[in-house]
Scaffold this motif. Structure first.
Motif, PDB file in Angstrom:
ATOM      1  N   ALA A   1      22.840  54.224 -35.354  1.00 16.51           N
ATOM      2  CA  ALA A   1      24.611  54.867 -35.098  1.00 16.51           C
ATOM      3  C   ALA A   1      25.141  54.752 -33.742  1.00 16.51           C
ATOM      4  O   ALA A   1      26.541  54.733 -33.678  1.00 16.51           O
ATOM      5  N   LEU A   2      24.337  54.619 -32.654  1.00 15.34           N
ATOM      6  CA  LEU A   2      24.686  54.415 -31.187  1.00 15.34           C
ATOM      7  C   LEU A   2      24.901  52.866 -30.867  1.00 15.34           C
ATOM      8  O   LEU A   2      24.384  52.127 -31.369  1.00 15.34           O
ATOM      9  N   LYS A   3      25.895  52.712 -29.998  1.00 16.64           N
ATOM     10  CA  LYS A   3      26.101  51.407 -29.321  1.00 16.64           C
ATOM     11  C   LYS A   3      25.686  51.591 -28.069  1.00 16.64           C
ATOM     12  O   LYS A   3      25.715  52.676 -27.387  1.00 16.64           O
ATOM     13  N   PRO A   4      25.204  50.381 -27.397  1.00 14.39           N
ATOM     14  CA  PRO A   4      24.849  50.438 -25.790  1.00 14.39           C
ATOM     15  C   PRO A   4      25.844  51.277 -25.055  1.00 14.39           C
ATOM     16  O   PRO A   4      25.330  51.931 -23.949  1.00 14.39           O
ATOM     17  N   GLN A   5      27.173  50.900 -25.277  1.00 14.52           N
ATOM     18  CA  GLN A   5      28.057  51.429 -24.562  1.00 14.52           C
ATOM     19  C   GLN A   5      28.251  52.780 -24.736  1.00 14.52           C
ATOM     20  O   GLN A   5      28.873  53.564 -23.744  1.00 14.52           O
ATOM     21  N   ASP A   6      28.003  53.309 -25.806  1.00 10.82           N
ATOM     22  CA  ASP A   6      27.810  54.939 -25.897  1.00 10.82           C
ATOM     23  C   ASP A   6      27.192  55.689 -25.008  1.00 10.82           C
ATOM     24  O   ASP A   6      27.184  56.796 -24.904  1.00 10.82           O
ATOM     25  N   VAL A   7      25.922  54.989 -24.287  1.00 12.72           N
ATOM     26  CA  VAL A   7      25.322  55.520 -23.630  1.00 12.72           C
ATOM     27  C   VAL A   7      25.134  55.108 -22.175  1.00 12.72           C
ATOM     28  O   VAL A   7      24.131  55.256 -21.486  1.00 12.72           O
ATOM     29  N   GLY A   8      26.076  54.219 -21.966  1.00 14.63           N
ATOM     30  CA  GLY A   8      26.137  53.930 -20.548  1.00 14.63           C
ATOM     31  C   GLY A   8      25.181  52.849 -20.186  1.00 14.63           C
ATOM     32  O   GLY A   8      24.985  52.238 -19.126  1.00 14.63           O
ATOM     33  N   LEU A   9      24.773  51.831 -21.317  1.00 14.82           N
ATOM     34  CA  LEU A   9      23.945  50.633 -21.205  1.00 14.82           C
ATOM     35  C   LEU A   9      24.735  49.374 -21.293  1.00 14.82           C
ATOM     36  O   LEU A   9      25.497  49.408 -22.143  1.00 14.82           O
ATOM     37  N   PRO A  10      24.318  48.337 -20.484  1.00 14.65           N
ATOM     38  CA  PRO A  10      25.175  47.105 -21.020  1.00 14.65           C
ATOM     39  C   PRO A  10      24.595  46.470 -22.168  1.00 14.65           C
ATOM     40  O   PRO A  10      23.438  46.618 -22.469  1.00 14.65           O
ATOM     41  N   GLU A  11      25.267  45.494 -22.595  1.00 12.34           N
ATOM     42  CA  GLU A  11      25.050  44.787 -23.820  1.00 12.34           C
ATOM     43  C   GLU A  11      24.958  43.343 -23.552  1.00 12.34           C
ATOM     44  O   GLU A  11      26.167  42.971 -23.266  1.00 12.34           O
TER      45      GLU A  11
ATOM     46  N   GLU B   1      15.202  51.142 -25.571  1.00 12.41           N
ATOM     47  CA  GLU B   1      16.391  51.766 -24.932  1.00 12.41           C
ATOM     48  C   GLU B   1      16.479  53.257 -25.021  1.00 12.41           C
ATOM     49  O   GLU B   1      16.596  53.865 -24.007  1.00 12.41           O
ATOM     50  N   VAL B   2      15.953  53.762 -26.196  1.00 10.28           N
ATOM     51  CA  VAL B   2      16.045  55.284 -26.397  1.00 10.28           C
ATOM     52  C   VAL B   2      15.010  55.858 -25.505  1.00 10.28           C
ATOM     53  O   VAL B   2      14.998  56.681 -24.963  1.00 10.28           O
ATOM     54  N   ALA B   3      13.579  55.111 -25.467  1.00 15.47           N
ATOM     55  CA  ALA B   3      12.755  55.559 -24.640  1.00 15.47           C
ATOM     56  C   ALA B   3      12.689  55.677 -23.171  1.00 15.47           C
ATOM     57  O   ALA B   3      12.571  56.516 -22.442  1.00 15.47           O
ATOM     58  N   LEU B   4      13.737  54.649 -22.960  1.00 13.29           N
ATOM     59  CA  LEU B   4      14.049  54.526 -21.272  1.00 13.29           C
ATOM     60  C   LEU B   4      15.067  55.794 -20.974  1.00 13.29           C
ATOM     61  O   LEU B   4      14.883  56.540 -19.974  1.00 13.29           O
ATOM     62  N   LEU B   5      16.019  56.106 -21.764  1.00 12.46           N
ATOM     63  CA  LEU B   5      16.884  56.999 -21.733  1.00 12.46           C
ATOM     64  C   LEU B   5      16.265  58.264 -21.921  1.00 12.46           C
ATOM     65  O   LEU B   5      16.689  59.439 -21.252  1.00 12.46           O
ATOM     66  N   ALA B   6      15.346  58.625 -22.654  1.00 13.40           N
ATOM     67  CA  ALA B   6      14.604  59.815 -22.808  1.00 13.40           C
ATOM     68  C   ALA B   6      13.515  59.961 -21.757  1.00 13.40           C
ATOM     69  O   ALA B   6      12.735  61.064 -21.675  1.00 13.40           O
ATOM     70  N   GLY B   7      13.135  59.013 -21.058  1.00 15.49           N
ATOM     71  CA  GLY B   7      12.009  59.013 -20.056  1.00 15.49           C
ATOM     72  C   GLY B   7      10.785  59.245 -20.546  1.00 15.49           C
ATOM     73  O   GLY B   7       9.877  59.566 -20.072  1.00 15.49           O
ATOM     74  N   VAL B   8      10.444  58.458 -21.781  1.00 11.47           N
ATOM     75  CA  VAL B   8       9.134  58.370 -22.231  1.00 11.47           C
ATOM     76  C   VAL B   8       8.914  56.844 -22.545  1.00 11.47           C
ATOM     77  O   VAL B   8       9.672  56.190 -22.588  1.00 11.47           O
ATOM     78  N   SER B   9       7.475  56.930 -22.843  1.00 11.69           N
ATOM     79  CA  SER B   9       6.885  55.294 -22.864  1.00 11.69           C
ATOM     80  C   SER B   9       7.700  54.593 -24.083  1.00 11.69           C
ATOM     81  O   SER B   9       7.785  55.455 -25.141  1.00 11.69           O
ATOM     82  N   SER B  10       7.938  53.518 -24.229  1.00 11.83           N
ATOM     83  CA  SER B  10       8.148  52.723 -25.682  1.00 11.83           C
ATOM     84  C   SER B  10       7.171  53.008 -26.721  1.00 11.83           C
ATOM     85  O   SER B  10       7.603  53.266 -27.715  1.00 11.83           O
TER      86      SER B  10
END
Length: 282
Positions: free
Chosen positions: A17-27, A40-49
């Motif tokens: 449901a999220l787009k990269p721009q919703d979380v400040g990531l480039p597309e 990308e979620v893993a990166l934002l959450a600070g956990v491994s992929s």
């Protein structure tokens, strides 16, 4: 209801449901799948992929509170959705047991029956109507059966006319059912209702896949009864003390307004058959 796990299905739906721009990531370029990538979620959450992928695949069943908080922030979850995420990670032994869906207490039934000018009914977790006073029954008399709120919204032909803001009612109804599912993913009754409605309504199935979570709001409703016309109501929902799986829903009309007058007409209509039956028996 799904081939995945409740936790994995929820994470996947919220990620998509999220787009990269919703979380400040480039597309960059065209994406083959909707929403964010797992990496990308893993990166934002600070956990491994790999760890996040295990979460979505149901191979990691006991994430720490810190990880859940980080994932909730990464997915931009509101407070209710974050609570839902945490509940999905509970084991069956950690979930509260209330003994199943109990009958509505005689005291509550007596209380509702005393509200002659106020529609009131009790909902179960699967949005079954467990009890209703005479005015609530009269208010919903245009339906084939006033037995399940979700079925009234999605399956009964009267639903689209009765709920004047049908889209809002539909999304709200599914979000409430999804919230109840989070409290008890093993509920046979919730599974039965979801399976039935998914088969009977493509719109229900589509909204259910969104995994939106929201408890019953206190917003007003615009309804239309086949006999008394437009109704503009306020309502409140209360958890029933001693039966936390039940909700008491109370509809209210502006005093001396058109909806209050319509409620009075419905009250008289509901009383007349009873009075006629009483006279016939005397």
């Amino acid at each position: 209801m799904s081939n995945g796990t409740p936790l994995g299905d929820f994470l996947r739906a919220r990620r998509e449901a999220l787009k990269p721009q919703d979380v400040g990531l480039p597309e960059y370029g065209r994406r083959r799948v909707p929403g964010l990538r797992r990496e990308e979620v893993a990166l934002l959450a600070g956990v491994s992929s790999d760890y996040y992928i295990r979460l979505e695949q149901g191979r990691e069943n006991s994430p720490s509170p810190q990880v859940l908080e980080a994932v909730a922030q990464a997915l931009k979850l509101d407070a209710e959705s974050a609570d839902h995420l945490n509940r999905l990670c509970l084991t069956p032994s950690q979930r509260p047991h209330d003994g199943g869906e109990a009958d509505v207490s005689p005291q509550l039934l007596q209380l509702m029956d005393g509200w002659e000018h106020t529609p009131a009914f009790v909902l179960g977790p699967a949005l079954d109507i467990l009890a209703a006073n005479s005015l609530a029954t009269a208010l919903h008399s245009g339906f084939d059966a006033f037995d399940n709120l979700a079925r009234n919204v999605f399956v009964d032909p009267a639903g689209r006319e009765f709920y004047q803001e049908w889209e809002r009612a539909a999304h709200s109804c599914v979000a409430e059912l999804r919230a109840a599912y989070g409290h008890d993913p093993e509920s046979a009754r919730i599974a039965e209702v979801v399976e039935e409605l998914s088969a009977d309504s493509e719109e229900f199935a589509g909204i259910w896949r969104l995994h939106d979570v929201k408890s019953k709001s206190q917003e007003g409703k615009h309804l239309k009864h086949p006999h008394v016309g437009d109704l503009h109501i306020a309502f409140a929902a209360f958890t029933v003390n001693g039966a936390p799986h039940q909700q008491l829903v109370v509809y209210q009309a502006e005093p001396a307004g058109p909806t209050a007058a319509a409620f009075e007409t419905l009250r008289v209509m509901a009383t007349e058959p009873k009075q006629a039956q009483t006279n016939a028996n005397t």
